[in-house]
Design a protein around this motif. Structure first.
Motif, PDB file in Angstrom:
ATOM      1  N   ASP A 105       0.824  -1.203   0.000  1.00  0.00           N
ATOM      2  CA  ASP A 105       0.000   0.000   0.000  1.00  0.00           C
ATOM      3  C   ASP A 105       0.863   1.259   0.000  1.00  0.00           C
ATOM      4  OD1 ASP A 105      -2.681   1.223   0.183  1.00  0.00           O
ATOM      5  OD2 ASP A 105      -1.901   1.951   2.097  1.00  0.00           O
ATOM      6  N   ALA A 106       1.904   1.257   0.791  1.00  0.00           N
ATOM      7  CA  ALA A 106       2.818   2.414   0.839  1.00  0.00           C
ATOM      8  C   ALA A 106       3.520   2.607  -0.495  1.00  0.00           C
ATOM      9  CB  ALA A 106       3.830   2.240   1.973  1.00  0.00           C
ATOM     10  N   GLU A 107       3.971   1.516  -1.079  1.00  0.00           N
ATOM     11  CA  GLU A 107       4.636   1.595  -2.379  1.00  0.00           C
ATOM     12  C   GLU A 107       3.677   2.097  -3.457  1.00  0.00           C
ATOM     13  OE1 GLU A 107       7.773   1.183  -3.302  1.00  0.00           O
ATOM     14  OE2 GLU A 107       8.277   1.016  -1.178  1.00  0.00           O
ATOM     15  N   ALA A 108       2.416   1.638  -3.374  1.00  0.00           N
ATOM     16  CA  ALA A 108       1.420   2.076  -4.357  1.00  0.00           C
ATOM     17  C   ALA A 108       1.172   3.575  -4.264  1.00  0.00           C
ATOM     18  CB  ALA A 108       0.121   1.301  -4.153  1.00  0.00           C
ATOM     19  N   ARG A 109       1.094   4.070  -3.020  1.00  0.00           N
ATOM     20  CA  ARG A 109       0.884   5.515  -2.852  1.00  0.00           C
ATOM     21  C   ARG A 109       2.058   6.307  -3.422  1.00  0.00           C
ATOM     22  NH1 ARG A 109      -1.374   4.076   2.217  1.00  0.00           N
ATOM     23  NH2 ARG A 109       0.621   4.497   3.261  1.00  0.00           N
ATOM     24  N   LYS A 110       3.275   5.793  -3.197  1.00  0.00           N
ATOM     25  CA  LYS A 110       4.455   6.471  -3.740  1.00  0.00           C
ATOM     26  C   LYS A 110       4.417   6.478  -5.268  1.00  0.00           C
ATOM     27  CE  LYS A 110       7.659   5.472   0.083  1.00  0.00           C
ATOM     28  NZ  LYS A 110       8.904   4.772   0.460  1.00  0.00           N
ATOM     29  N   GLU A 111       4.005   5.370  -5.862  1.00  0.00           N
ATOM     30  CA  GLU A 111       3.944   5.279  -7.321  1.00  0.00           C
ATOM     31  C   GLU A 111       2.897   6.230  -7.883  1.00  0.00           C
ATOM     32  OE1 GLU A 111       4.998   4.003 -11.131  1.00  0.00           O
ATOM     33  OE2 GLU A 111       5.984   3.891  -9.167  1.00  0.00           O
ATOM     34  N   ILE A 112       1.743   6.312  -7.207  1.00  0.00           N
ATOM     35  CA  ILE A 112       0.685   7.224  -7.651  1.00  0.00           C
ATOM     36  C   ILE A 112       1.164   8.677  -7.597  1.00  0.00           C
ATOM     37  CG2 ILE A 112      -1.584   8.157  -7.046  1.00  0.00           C
ATOM     38  CD1 ILE A 112      -2.349   5.316  -6.162  1.00  0.00           C
ATOM     39  N   MET A 113       1.848   9.040  -6.502  1.00  0.00           N
ATOM     40  CA  MET A 113       2.366  10.405  -6.381  1.00  0.00           C
ATOM     41  C   MET A 113       3.409  10.692  -7.452  1.00  0.00           C
ATOM     42  SD  MET A 113       2.656  10.812  -2.225  1.00  0.00           S
ATOM     43  CE  MET A 113       3.260  12.489  -2.379  1.00  0.00           C
ATOM     44  N   ARG A 114       4.245   9.677  -7.744  1.00  0.00           N
ATOM     45  CA  ARG A 114       5.262   9.870  -8.776  1.00  0.00           C
ATOM     46  C   ARG A 114       4.604  10.098 -10.138  1.00  0.00           C
ATOM     47  NH1 ARG A 114       7.585   7.562 -12.774  1.00  0.00           N
ATOM     48  NH2 ARG A 114       6.285   5.697 -12.621  1.00  0.00           N
ATOM     49  N   ILE A 115       3.578   9.279 -10.453  1.00  0.00           N
ATOM     50  CA  ILE A 115       2.876   9.430 -11.728  1.00  0.00           C
ATOM     51  C   ILE A 115       2.183  10.784 -11.808  1.00  0.00           C
ATOM     52  CG2 ILE A 115       0.966   8.527 -13.117  1.00  0.00           C
ATOM     53  CD1 ILE A 115       1.683   5.742 -12.071  1.00  0.00           C
ATOM     54  N   ARG A 116       1.580  11.215 -10.687  1.00  0.00           N
ATOM     55  CA  ARG A 116       0.909  12.512 -10.664  1.00  0.00           C
ATOM     56  C   ARG A 116       1.892  13.647 -10.903  1.00  0.00           C
ATOM     57  NH1 ARG A 116      -0.977  14.680  -5.047  1.00  0.00           N
ATOM     58  NH2 ARG A 116       1.299  14.961  -5.028  1.00  0.00           N
ATOM     59  N   ASP A 117       3.039  13.587 -10.227  1.00  0.00           N
ATOM     60  CA  ASP A 117       4.048  14.633 -10.402  1.00  0.00           C
ATOM     61  C   ASP A 117       4.580  14.642 -11.829  1.00  0.00           C
ATOM     62  OD1 ASP A 117       3.703  15.265  -7.774  1.00  0.00           O
ATOM     63  OD2 ASP A 117       5.469  14.181  -7.059  1.00  0.00           O
ATOM     64  N   ASP A 118       4.777  13.446 -12.382  1.00  0.00           N
ATOM     65  CA  ASP A 118       5.274  13.349 -13.748  1.00  0.00           C
ATOM     66  C   ASP A 118       4.250  13.926 -14.725  1.00  0.00           C
ATOM     67  OD1 ASP A 118       7.248  12.256 -15.738  1.00  0.00           O
ATOM     68  OD2 ASP A 118       5.464  11.149 -16.346  1.00  0.00           O
ATOM     69  N   HIS A 119       2.976  13.626 -14.496  1.00  0.00           N
ATOM     70  CA  HIS A 119       1.906  14.145 -15.356  1.00  0.00           C
ATOM     71  C   HIS A 119       1.823  15.667 -15.265  1.00  0.00           C
ATOM     72  CE1 HIS A 119      -1.747  14.094 -17.683  1.00  0.00           C
ATOM     73  NE2 HIS A 119      -2.398  14.732 -16.730  1.00  0.00           N
ATOM     74  N   THR A 120       1.943  16.203 -14.049  1.00  0.00           N
ATOM     75  CA  THR A 120       1.912  17.661 -13.859  1.00  0.00           C
ATOM     76  C   THR A 120       3.083  18.324 -14.579  1.00  0.00           C
ATOM     77  OG1 THR A 120       0.840  17.393 -11.705  1.00  0.00           O
ATOM     78  CG2 THR A 120       1.917  19.506 -12.144  1.00  0.00           C
ATOM     79  N   ALA A 121       4.253  17.696 -14.468  1.00  0.00           N
ATOM     80  CA  ALA A 121       5.429  18.254 -15.145  1.00  0.00           C
ATOM     81  C   ALA A 121       5.243  18.253 -16.651  1.00  0.00           C
ATOM     82  CB  ALA A 121       6.679  17.457 -14.760  1.00  0.00           C
ATOM     83  N   ARG A 122       4.636  17.186 -17.181  1.00  0.00           N
ATOM     84  CA  ARG A 122       4.389  17.114 -18.621  1.00  0.00           C
ATOM     85  C   ARG A 122       3.401  18.189 -19.071  1.00  0.00           C
ATOM     86  NH1 ARG A 122       5.742  12.318 -21.341  1.00  0.00           N
ATOM     87  NH2 ARG A 122       6.788  10.783 -20.022  1.00  0.00           N
ATOM     88  N   LEU A 123       2.362  18.423 -18.270  1.00  0.00           N
ATOM     89  CA  LEU A 123       1.386  19.461 -18.597  1.00  0.00           C
ATOM     90  C   LEU A 123       2.039  20.842 -18.589  1.00  0.00           C
ATOM     91  CD1 LEU A 123      -1.834  18.326 -16.677  1.00  0.00           C
ATOM     92  CD2 LEU A 123      -1.463  18.337 -19.140  1.00  0.00           C
ATOM     93  N   ASP A 124       2.882  21.104 -17.577  1.00  0.00           N
ATOM     94  CA  ASP A 124       3.581  22.386 -17.507  1.00  0.00           C
ATOM     95  C   ASP A 124       4.471  22.578 -18.730  1.00  0.00           C
ATOM     96  OD1 ASP A 124       2.339  22.925 -15.140  1.00  0.00           O
ATOM     97  OD2 ASP A 124       4.031  22.291 -13.878  1.00  0.00           O
ATOM     98  N   ALA A 125       5.170  21.498 -19.113  1.00  0.00           N
ATOM     99  CA  ALA A 125       6.057  21.592 -20.277  1.00  0.00           C
ATOM    100  C   ALA A 125       5.249  21.838 -21.544  1.00  0.00           C
ATOM    101  CB  ALA A 125       6.882  20.305 -20.414  1.00  0.00           C
ATOM    102  N   LEU A 126       4.073  21.186 -21.642  1.00  0.00           N
ATOM    103  CA  LEU A 126       3.226  21.368 -22.819  1.00  0.00           C
ATOM    104  C   LEU A 126       2.694  22.796 -22.901  1.00  0.00           C
ATOM    105  CD1 LEU A 126       1.832  20.101 -25.256  1.00  0.00           C
ATOM    106  CD2 LEU A 126      -0.039  19.420 -23.749  1.00  0.00           C
ATOM    107  N   GLU A 127       2.288  23.358 -21.771  1.00  0.00           N
ATOM    108  CA  GLU A 127       1.797  24.737 -21.756  1.00  0.00           C
ATOM    109  C   GLU A 127       2.898  25.714 -22.141  1.00  0.00           C
ATOM    110  OE1 GLU A 127       0.118  25.435 -17.958  1.00  0.00           O
ATOM    111  OE2 GLU A 127      -1.644  24.180 -18.272  1.00  0.00           O
TER     112      GLU A 127
END
Length: 238
Positions: free
Chosen positions: A26-48
């Motif tokens: 469960d802890a590892e899953a939460r870390k993975e979700i946060m990593r994916i979210r941060d990566d997605h946010t970074a991609r959106l910022d780069a796209l903008e």
């Protein structure tokens, strides 16, 4: 006290292991979700950022196209003027030959008030200064020309190029005066649309953006079929 049998201890360990494993997963899953979210946010910022940069680049390209069109028009005008100078020189030599023949025959005609050869020479010299990038010298040469040859057919062009040279030399007031002279005195001349566009360029150099826009609209309304009107439309659109 009796010790528990080895199999009992092993069973107890097996029973408690899935609970610990579940917590770990469960802890590892939460870390993975946060990593994916941060990566997605970074991609959106780069796209903008990329989109904004693309829009700015597109605006710059349109402005450069308008400037290239204006410069191409200036080059064409220069070439046309050079051809006009050569034609006037040829006409002068033909006229000179005719006058000499008339003098030889003893029937002298009225003396010319303007020397066409000197007129063409001085105009061509001023043009060459402009083509060489010697803007201040060119502006002075054209000023001298319009004063010396007040009746010249080159006057509209001379005032236009004087304004262009003065604008390049950052003498905005002088440039505006020459451009307005063409617009006011020869509104039907081929130089008039570009002269009015030159007035807009002077207004832009002075930071008078509202006046510039009004002048660009005037170029379009008064000379709709001119290259200057096309350039004005591009500038208003960008």
């Amino acid at each position: 006290m009796m010790r528990p049998a080895p199999w009992i201890a092993l069973l107890a360990a097996l029973l408690t292991w899935p609970a610990h494993a579940g917590l770990f997963d469960d802890a590892e899953a939460r870390k993975e979700i946060m990593r994916i979210r941060d990566d997605h946010t970074a991609r959106l910022d780069a796209l903008e950022s990329s989109s904004r940069a693309s829009l700015q680049l597109a605006n710059q390209i349109e402005a450069m196209k308008a400037e290239v069109a204006r410069l191409r028009g200036d080059v064409e005008l220069l070439m046309h003027d050079m051809e006009s100078v050569k034609k006037r020189q040829q006409d002068f030599y033909v006229d000179l030959d005719a006058r000499l023949r008339t003098l030889e025959s003893g029937a002298a005609g009225p003396a010319a008030q303007i020397d066409p050869a000197a007129e063409s020479r001085d105009y061509e010299n001023a043009l060459n200064l402009l083509k060489s990038g010697k803007y201040a010298e060119a502006a002075t040469a054209f000023d001298t020309f319009v004063t010396t040859y007040a009746g010249s057919s080159f006057l509209p062009s001379a005032h236009f190029w004087a304004g262009s040279a003065a604008l390049q030399a950052k003498d905005i007031a002088r440039a505006t005066q020459h451009f307005n002279t063409v617009v006011n005195q020869w509104p039907q001349d081929a130089r008039a649309p570009d002269a009015l566009l030159g007035v807009a360029n002077c207004q832009r150099a002075m930071g008078e953006r509202r006046l510039e826009q009004n002048t660009l609209k005037a170029v379009i309304s008064q000379y709709p079929d001119s290259a200057a009107a096309k350039s004005a439309k591009q500038r208003l659109g960008s």
